[in-house]
Design an enzyme around this catalytic site. Structure first.
Site, PDB file in Angstrom:
ATOM      1  N   GLU A 205      -7.830 -56.996 -42.823  1.00  0.00           N
ATOM      2  CA  GLU A 205      -8.659 -57.678 -43.818  1.00  0.00           C
ATOM      3  C   GLU A 205      -7.768 -58.514 -44.741  1.00  0.00           C
ATOM      4  OE1 GLU A 205     -12.455 -56.515 -46.518  1.00  0.00           O
ATOM      5  OE2 GLU A 205     -10.643 -55.336 -46.894  1.00  0.00           O
TER       6      GLU A 205
ATOM      7  N   CYS B  39     -16.268 -58.229 -48.895  1.00  0.00           N
ATOM      8  CA  CYS B  39     -15.964 -57.206 -47.892  1.00  0.00           C
ATOM      9  C   CYS B  39     -16.666 -57.476 -46.565  1.00  0.00           C
ATOM     10  CB  CYS B  39     -16.327 -55.827 -48.406  1.00  0.00           C
ATOM     11  SG  CYS B  39     -18.033 -55.668 -48.966  1.00  0.00           S
TER      12      CYS B  39
END
Length: 474
Positions: free
Chosen positions: A382, A282
């Site tokens: 992302e 992440c």
């Protein structure tokens, strides 16, 4: 090397293994496509049973002195360390992390995290006098924890250790993609002497078990790590019972390389972060911001470094990038690479298509895009794969604007002369910034701004998330 066998791990409720009563979910080794295990597809009934066990165990566990709770958390760390090789092999089999990474990070970091929390208890202000008030810090109650597949053990220990130290009990749902370490962890927790019912595991999917945990009136807090999309759903469901929610969500972290940086070090560190765990991190530094005048020079350095990232069998000591965790995720990452090309970014290394000799696994070619528009999809969304976007900037203000120009704010890095780099780091709207390759500190807070979530993990800040504050006026 210890390797998992095809088994049917059970739920863990009230201190014992509880077999599922219905369908099962296959656990697939992404390097081979082989089913290595099956876990029960839990139901709301299973969640109810786990919550009941956690609720029954709460008063006794909350009454245990913090020093004793800390001792038991330390014993959990010892138990994980003793089974580190088994844990590493299991994680490699279930989600494809290279075995060297599984040993160094996937299995070792949780031990460091648990020990760091155990060491906090003695000096933590469990109660303090403020004027005429006695302020107490007490456990919240039953904590629901939901974690992703990319660091399956690390993510739960980062919640388990502070939750237990604070005096809470827990109902945990691991990702159905990588659920096998949960069984080992439950056994370790029990062997450490943590009472039955304090830690419970319910396997299953997010739409069934995850939603049941978030909605359950008997759960007082939900701690979730995963995608921003799923985090929004957890928040919406949990709001119906006004429980506390902490979220550690997505990121699109920038590595800002200043004109006075040590370029080889900045490139090496930045690429290592972007490609670590196959980019399935992440906080990965997936955007590299570089001075426009040195863009081509830095891209050449990045490409040369990227060529050294060996893609292959995750059981090989030589492999640096293994498969993506699932076939579906492989397709998602490949789709982003194709969108990057279609969007006009310069493909400097890698690209779509199978990795030669590894067509049967969920592999992706590590990819570098150059001269990327900061507004492009590959610079904004992302990707969660080994894809790096190199973005040129003109001047410090422009670099800060680009770095802050996404909906995320989880991590970041700055490379440059120390004082220069610190000034830029202070301007980044993100929860954590590494300056000149700083080492990971398990006592420092980690968490996001904006759509990267809320709340913090690790250290004193992480412990405080799991505590209520009571004021007794005198």
């Amino acid at each position: 090397m210890s390797t998992p066998t095809r088994t049917a791990p059970a739920h863990w409720i009230g201190g014992t293994a509880v077999a599922g009563t219905g369908a099962t979910i296959p656990v697939v080794n992404p390097a081979t496509g082989e089913v290595v295990a099956e876990v029960p597809a839990g139901t709301t009934t299973d969640v109810d049973a786990a919550v009941a066990a956690a609720t029954a165990a709460f008063p006794g566990w909350a009454a245990v002195p913090p020093a004793e709770r800390a001792r038991l958390v330390g014993r959990v760390a010892d138990g994980l360390e003793a089974r580190a090789e088994q844990l590493a092999a299991t994680i490699t089999a279930e989600m494809g992390a290279p075995i060297t990474l599984s040993r160094f990070a996937q299995a070792a970091f949780p031990v460091a995290v648990a020990r760091s929390f155990a060491g906090l208890a003695a000096d933590f202000p469990w109660q303090e006098e403020i004027g005429t008030s006695l302020v107490l810090r007490e456990p919240i109650g039953v904590v629901g924890a939901i974690t992703p597949w990319n660091f399956p053990l690390q993510q739960i220990v980062s919640k388990l250790a502070p939750a237990l130290l604070a005096g809470n009990t827990m109902v945990f749902k691991p990702s159905e993609v990588a659920p096998l370490t949960a069984q080992i962890l439950a056994e370790v927790v029990a062997a450490a002497g943590v009472p039955a019912g304090v830690f419970n595991v319910v396997h299953g999917t997010g739409p069934v078990v995850g939603e049941a945990i978030a909605a359950h009136p008997g759960i007082d807090m939900v701690s979730f790590t995963g995608s921003t999309r799923a985090g929004r759903r957890v928040s919406a469901v949990a709001a119906q019972t006004v429980k506390r929610v902490t979220l550690e969500l997505g990121g699109k972290s920038a590595n800002v390389i200043l004109d006075d940086a040590d370029l080889p070090r900045a490139v090496e560190h930045g690429l290592a972060s972007a490609f670590a765990n196959g980019g399935q991190v992440c906080g990965a530094l997936s955007r590299m911001l570089v001075p426009a005048a040195r863009h081509d020079e830095i891209v050449d350095m990045v490409v040369a470094a990227a060529a050294r990232y060996t893609v292959g069998d995750p059981l090989s000591e030589a492999t640096r990038i293994g498969p993506m965790a699932t076939r579906a995720h492989q397709e998602r990452v490949t789709g982003y690479i194709e969108r990057g090309i279609a969007g006009g970014a310069t493909l400097a290394f890698g690209g779509p298509g199978p990795v030669d000799g590894l067509e049967t696994g969920a592999y992706v070619r590590p990819t570098v895009f150059a001269d990327v528009d900061p507004r492009a999809v590959i610079a904004q969304e992302e990707i969660f794969g080994p894809v790096l976007a190199v973005i040129p900037y003109t001047g410090d203000d422009h670099a800060v604007e680009i770095a802050n120009g996404t909906v995320y704010g989880l991590g970041g890095a700055v490379f440059g002369e120390d004082e220069h780099a610190l000034r830029i780091a202070g301007r980044l709207r993100t929860g954590q910034v590494d300056v000149n390759g700083a080492h990971w500190n398990p006592l420092a807070p980690f968490g996001g701004y904006r759509q990267s979530g809320n709340g913090r993990e690790f250290g004193r800040f992480g412990l405080e998330e799991y505590l209520e504050t009571k004021s007794i006026q005198r």
